[in-house]
Design a protein around this motif. Structure first.
Motif, PDB file in Angstrom:
ATOM      1  N   GLU A 234      17.882  32.064  49.741  1.00 12.72           N
ATOM      2  CA  GLU A 234      18.911  31.214  49.149  1.00 12.72           C
ATOM      3  C   GLU A 234      19.952  31.999  48.356  1.00 12.72           C
ATOM      4  OE1 GLU A 234      17.529  27.955  46.853  1.00 12.72           O
ATOM      5  OE2 GLU A 234      16.269  27.124  48.454  1.00 12.72           O
ATOM      6  N   GLN A 235      19.634  33.213  47.961  1.00 10.28           N
ATOM      7  CA  GLN A 235      20.560  34.010  47.152  1.00 10.28           C
ATOM      8  C   GLN A 235      20.661  35.415  47.754  1.00 10.28           C
ATOM      9  OE1 GLN A 235      20.751  33.605  42.949  1.00 10.28           O
ATOM     10  NE2 GLN A 235      19.327  31.877  42.890  1.00 10.28           N
ATOM     11  N   GLN A 236      21.820  35.717  48.279  1.00  7.65           N
ATOM     12  CA  GLN A 236      22.071  37.008  48.901  1.00  7.65           C
ATOM     13  C   GLN A 236      23.314  37.626  48.270  1.00  7.65           C
ATOM     14  OE1 GLN A 236      20.012  38.303  51.836  1.00  7.65           O
ATOM     15  NE2 GLN A 236      18.803  36.915  50.572  1.00  7.65           N
ATOM     16  N   GLY A 237      23.451  38.938  48.407  1.00  8.19           N
ATOM     17  CA  GLY A 237      24.650  39.606  47.910  1.00  8.19           C
ATOM     18  C   GLY A 237      24.356  40.538  46.754  1.00  8.19           C
ATOM     19  N   VAL A 238      25.368  41.287  46.361  1.00  6.09           N
ATOM     20  CA  VAL A 238      25.230  42.272  45.290  1.00  6.09           C
ATOM     21  C   VAL A 238      24.917  41.589  43.957  1.00  6.09           C
ATOM     22  CG1 VAL A 238      26.454  44.059  43.981  1.00  6.09           C
ATOM     23  CG2 VAL A 238      26.716  43.924  46.480  1.00  6.09           C
ATOM     24  N   GLY A 239      25.474  40.414  43.724  1.00  2.65           N
ATOM     25  CA  GLY A 239      25.303  39.750  42.436  1.00  2.65           C
ATOM     26  C   GLY A 239      23.856  39.479  42.077  1.00  2.65           C
ATOM     27  N   ILE A 240      23.051  39.036  43.037  1.00  2.00           N
ATOM     28  CA  ILE A 240      21.657  38.733  42.729  1.00  2.00           C
ATOM     29  C   ILE A 240      20.874  40.014  42.478  1.00  2.00           C
ATOM     30  CG2 ILE A 240      20.979  38.580  45.163  1.00  2.00           C
ATOM     31  CD1 ILE A 240      19.560  36.587  42.142  1.00  2.00           C
ATOM     32  N   THR A 241      21.248  41.105  43.143  1.00  2.00           N
ATOM     33  CA  THR A 241      20.617  42.388  42.853  1.00  2.00           C
ATOM     34  C   THR A 241      20.954  42.837  41.434  1.00  2.00           C
ATOM     35  OG1 THR A 241      20.682  43.053  45.171  1.00  2.00           O
ATOM     36  CG2 THR A 241      20.476  44.809  43.547  1.00  2.00           C
ATOM     37  N   ARG A 242      22.212  42.686  41.036  1.00  2.00           N
ATOM     38  CA  ARG A 242      22.618  43.046  39.681  1.00  2.00           C
ATOM     39  C   ARG A 242      21.809  42.244  38.649  1.00  2.00           C
ATOM     40  NH1 ARG A 242      27.437  45.312  38.888  1.00  2.00           N
ATOM     41  NH2 ARG A 242      28.286  44.299  40.757  1.00  2.00           N
ATOM     42  N   ARG A 243      21.674  40.950  38.916  1.00  7.12           N
ATOM     43  CA  ARG A 243      20.942  40.073  37.997  1.00  7.12           C
ATOM     44  C   ARG A 243      19.460  40.457  37.955  1.00  7.12           C
ATOM     45  NH1 ARG A 243      20.678  33.503  38.978  1.00  7.12           N
ATOM     46  NH2 ARG A 243      19.266  32.966  37.275  1.00  7.12           N
ATOM     47  N   MET A 244      18.856  40.661  39.112  1.00  8.08           N
ATOM     48  CA  MET A 244      17.432  40.995  39.179  1.00  8.08           C
ATOM     49  C   MET A 244      17.144  42.297  38.449  1.00  8.08           C
ATOM     50  SD  MET A 244      14.445  40.053  40.408  1.00  8.08           S
ATOM     51  CE  MET A 244      12.931  40.937  40.019  1.00  8.08           C
ATOM     52  N   GLN A 245      17.964  43.304  38.672  1.00  7.57           N
ATOM     53  CA  GLN A 245      17.691  44.603  38.074  1.00  7.57           C
ATOM     54  C   GLN A 245      17.914  44.617  36.570  1.00  7.57           C
ATOM     55  OE1 GLN A 245      15.948  46.819  39.688  1.00  7.57           O
ATOM     56  NE2 GLN A 245      16.019  45.208  41.262  1.00  7.57           N
ATOM     57  N   THR A 246      18.773  43.759  36.067  1.00  5.39           N
ATOM     58  CA  THR A 246      18.927  43.609  34.618  1.00  5.39           C
ATOM     59  C   THR A 246      17.614  43.165  33.994  1.00  5.39           C
ATOM     60  OG1 THR A 246      21.270  43.067  34.822  1.00  5.39           O
ATOM     61  CG2 THR A 246      20.178  42.369  32.802  1.00  5.39           C
ATOM     62  N   HIS A 247      16.998  42.158  34.588  1.00  6.45           N
ATOM     63  CA  HIS A 247      15.766  41.625  34.017  1.00  6.45           C
ATOM     64  C   HIS A 247      14.566  42.505  34.333  1.00  6.45           C
ATOM     65  CE1 HIS A 247      18.190  38.331  32.841  1.00  6.45           C
ATOM     66  NE2 HIS A 247      18.444  37.961  34.088  1.00  6.45           N
ATOM     67  N   GLU A 248      14.544  43.113  35.502  1.00  7.70           N
ATOM     68  CA  GLU A 248      13.420  44.003  35.838  1.00  7.70           C
ATOM     69  C   GLU A 248      13.349  45.163  34.855  1.00  7.70           C
ATOM     70  OE1 GLU A 248      10.746  45.581  39.332  1.00  7.70           O
ATOM     71  OE2 GLU A 248      12.470  44.327  39.791  1.00  7.70           O
ATOM     72  N   ALA A 249      14.488  45.790  34.570  1.00  7.56           N
ATOM     73  CA  ALA A 249      14.498  46.913  33.633  1.00  7.56           C
ATOM     74  C   ALA A 249      14.082  46.459  32.241  1.00  7.56           C
ATOM     75  CB  ALA A 249      15.883  47.553  33.593  1.00  7.56           C
ATOM     76  N   THR A 250      14.547  45.298  31.822  1.00  9.51           N
ATOM     77  CA  THR A 250      14.221  44.793  30.488  1.00  9.51           C
ATOM     78  C   THR A 250      12.730  44.496  30.343  1.00  9.51           C
ATOM     79  OG1 THR A 250      16.438  43.841  30.251  1.00  9.51           O
ATOM     80  CG2 THR A 250      14.714  42.967  28.820  1.00  9.51           C
ATOM     81  N   ILE A 251      12.179  43.791  31.310  1.00  7.74           N
ATOM     82  CA  ILE A 251      10.761  43.417  31.232  1.00  7.74           C
ATOM     83  C   ILE A 251       9.864  44.639  31.321  1.00  7.74           C
ATOM     84  CG2 ILE A 251       8.913  42.183  32.436  1.00  7.74           C
ATOM     85  CD1 ILE A 251      10.774  40.398  30.744  1.00  7.74           C
ATOM     86  N   HIS A 252      10.203  45.583  32.175  1.00  9.83           N
ATOM     87  CA  HIS A 252       9.344  46.771  32.284  1.00  9.83           C
ATOM     88  C   HIS A 252       9.497  47.695  31.068  1.00  9.83           C
ATOM     89  CE1 HIS A 252       7.609  45.618  35.951  1.00  9.83           C
ATOM     90  NE2 HIS A 252       8.660  45.824  36.721  1.00  9.83           N
ATOM     91  N   ARG A 253      10.634  47.647  30.391  1.00 10.09           N
ATOM     92  CA  ARG A 253      10.743  48.360  29.106  1.00 10.09           C
ATOM     93  C   ARG A 253       9.755  47.769  28.102  1.00 10.09           C
ATOM     94  NH1 ARG A 253      12.243  45.924  24.296  1.00 10.09           N
ATOM     95  NH2 ARG A 253      14.210  45.167  25.161  1.00 10.09           N
ATOM     96  N   VAL A 254       9.611  46.451  28.096  1.00  6.67           N
ATOM     97  CA  VAL A 254       8.615  45.815  27.244  1.00  6.67           C
ATOM     98  C   VAL A 254       7.221  46.322  27.600  1.00  6.67           C
ATOM     99  CG1 VAL A 254       7.520  43.609  26.645  1.00  6.67           C
ATOM    100  CG2 VAL A 254      10.018  43.776  26.814  1.00  6.67           C
ATOM    101  N   ASP A 255       6.922  46.390  28.904  1.00  5.61           N
ATOM    102  CA  ASP A 255       5.629  46.920  29.354  1.00  5.61           C
ATOM    103  C   ASP A 255       5.408  48.336  28.822  1.00  5.61           C
ATOM    104  OD1 ASP A 255       5.113  44.622  30.896  1.00  5.61           O
ATOM    105  OD2 ASP A 255       6.041  45.486  32.685  1.00  5.61           O
ATOM    106  N   ALA A 256       6.457  49.158  28.887  1.00  7.03           N
ATOM    107  CA  ALA A 256       6.337  50.552  28.462  1.00  7.03           C
ATOM    108  C   ALA A 256       6.074  50.651  26.964  1.00  7.03           C
ATOM    109  CB  ALA A 256       7.600  51.316  28.838  1.00  7.03           C
ATOM    110  N   GLU A 257       6.773  49.864  26.176  1.00  9.39           N
ATOM    111  CA  GLU A 257       6.563  49.906  24.728  1.00  9.39           C
ATOM    112  C   GLU A 257       5.149  49.476  24.360  1.00  9.39           C
ATOM    113  OE1 GLU A 257      11.117  49.310  23.078  1.00  9.39           O
ATOM    114  OE2 GLU A 257       9.882  47.524  23.404  1.00  9.39           O
ATOM    115  N   LEU A 258       4.636  48.462  25.026  1.00  9.74           N
ATOM    116  CA  LEU A 258       3.264  48.040  24.776  1.00  9.74           C
ATOM    117  C   LEU A 258       2.273  49.115  25.196  1.00  9.74           C
ATOM    118  CD1 LEU A 258       3.518  44.325  25.950  1.00  9.74           C
ATOM    119  CD2 LEU A 258       3.230  45.124  23.598  1.00  9.74           C
ATOM    120  N   THR A 259       2.545  49.773  26.307  1.00  8.08           N
ATOM    121  CA  THR A 259       1.669  50.843  26.782  1.00  8.08           C
ATOM    122  C   THR A 259       1.619  51.989  25.782  1.00  8.08           C
ATOM    123  OG1 THR A 259       2.215  50.270  29.071  1.00  8.08           O
ATOM    124  CG2 THR A 259       1.236  52.435  28.698  1.00  8.08           C
ATOM    125  N   ALA A 260       2.764  52.280  25.162  1.00  9.13           N
ATOM    126  CA  ALA A 260       2.847  53.359  24.182  1.00  9.13           C
ATOM    127  C   ALA A 260       2.330  52.956  22.806  1.00  9.13           C
ATOM    128  CB  ALA A 260       4.295  53.833  24.077  1.00  9.13           C
TER     129      ALA A 260
END
Length: 279
Positions: free
Chosen positions: A112-138
């Motif tokens: 339902e969602q194709q194009g560069v925009g959805i990749t931009r949106r996904m990667q914004t949140h992926e990086a943010t959430i995994h940064r949270v994972d990293a801080e908890l791991t540390a």
């Protein structure tokens, strides 16, 4: 999305790498216990490499995507090499995002969602959430998530992460609505989430399935279903919806929580959906 995605992805990826640099490579990630610290570092690296290549090649078909996956270079064995490859991968992704408009075609895993925009949106949140994972791991406190990014991150789960699962329900399955939940972010608009379960027996091997799925409703459901409500700050609801509720106890500016009330059956259905998680 009225968010500086380039700056956010760059900063969050750097914060993730910094948090993990001095962590034992085999340290378990509390929010993704099947991963070690180096697994988390590698995950972000390969994600950035993959999407950079999707955008660089203009891939729009499944065959093109399979070719990109098949050509992926092996994971480095040493931490320093992995850190350097992460930096290179993030740079490549950001270069592609900077060079392309949201409207340009590009493959994405949700039809339902194709194009560069959805990749931009996904990667914004992926990086943010995994940064949270990293801080908890540390063992660090979880640093702040911008309120706009948190609100958009909750929307992303409601609009993309959960409804995409409906595309993967096999044709032999039976889909049954089981609950409705009103999601109420502080300072935002309430939205209704419908939760269903798909069940069935896979013909090729007889394996039984019973899987929760969720997607937004236009409003309160017309049918009689168990109902619940969940409320909290945008940041709390974002972390909760991404399956990172345990991070709420470790926020640098004070613990937060989400409030869930309603029919026990609806609450159980919601908890099962959350437990499915997002990598």
């Amino acid at each position: 999305m009225d968010i500086d995605a380039i700056t956010t992805i760059r900063h969050e990826a750097e914060r993730l790498a910094t948090a993990l640099t001095l962590v034992d490579p085999g340290q378990r990630v509390p929010t993704c216990p099947e991963w070690t610290a180096d697994d988390l570092l590698w995950h972000l690296t390969e994600v950035h490499e993959f999407w950079a290549e999707i955008l660089a090649t203009g891939a729009t078909t499944e065959d093109e995507v399979r070719a990109i996956r098949a050509a992926r270079a092996a994971r480095p064995g040493e931490r320093e090499a992995l850190l350097q490859r992460r930096a290179t991968a993030t740079g490549a992704l950001l270069a592609q995002l900077e060079a392309r408009a949201d409207e340009e075609p590009a493959w994405f895993w949700f039809a339902e969602q194709q194009g560069v925009g959805i990749t931009r949106r996904m990667q914004t949140h992926e990086a943010t959430i995994h940064r949270v994972d990293a801080e908890l791991t540390a063992g660090h406190s979880v640093s702040a998530i911008d309120s706009r990014i948190a609100a958009a991150g909750l929307d992303h789960v409601l609009e993309v992460m959960w409804p995409a699962a409906y595309e993967w329900i096999p044709d032999w399955a039976v889909l049954t609505p089981v609950a409705a939940v009103e999601v109420r972010p502080q300072g935002g608009s309430a939205r209704w989430l419908g939760i269903s379960r798909w069940t069935g027996t896979r013909p090729r091997d007889g394996q039984e399935f019973d899987v929760p799925v969720g997607r937004l409703l236009d409003g309160p459901p017309a049918e009689e279903l168990p109902r619940a409500g969940v409320g909290g700050s945008a940041r709390a609801l974002c972390l909760w919806a991404w399956g990172r509720e345990q991070a709420l106890e470790h926020l640098a500016d004070g613990a937060q929580s989400v409030r869930i009330q309603g029919d026990p059956e609806a609450i159980a259905a919601l908890e099962a959906l959350i437990a499915e998680g997002h990598d």
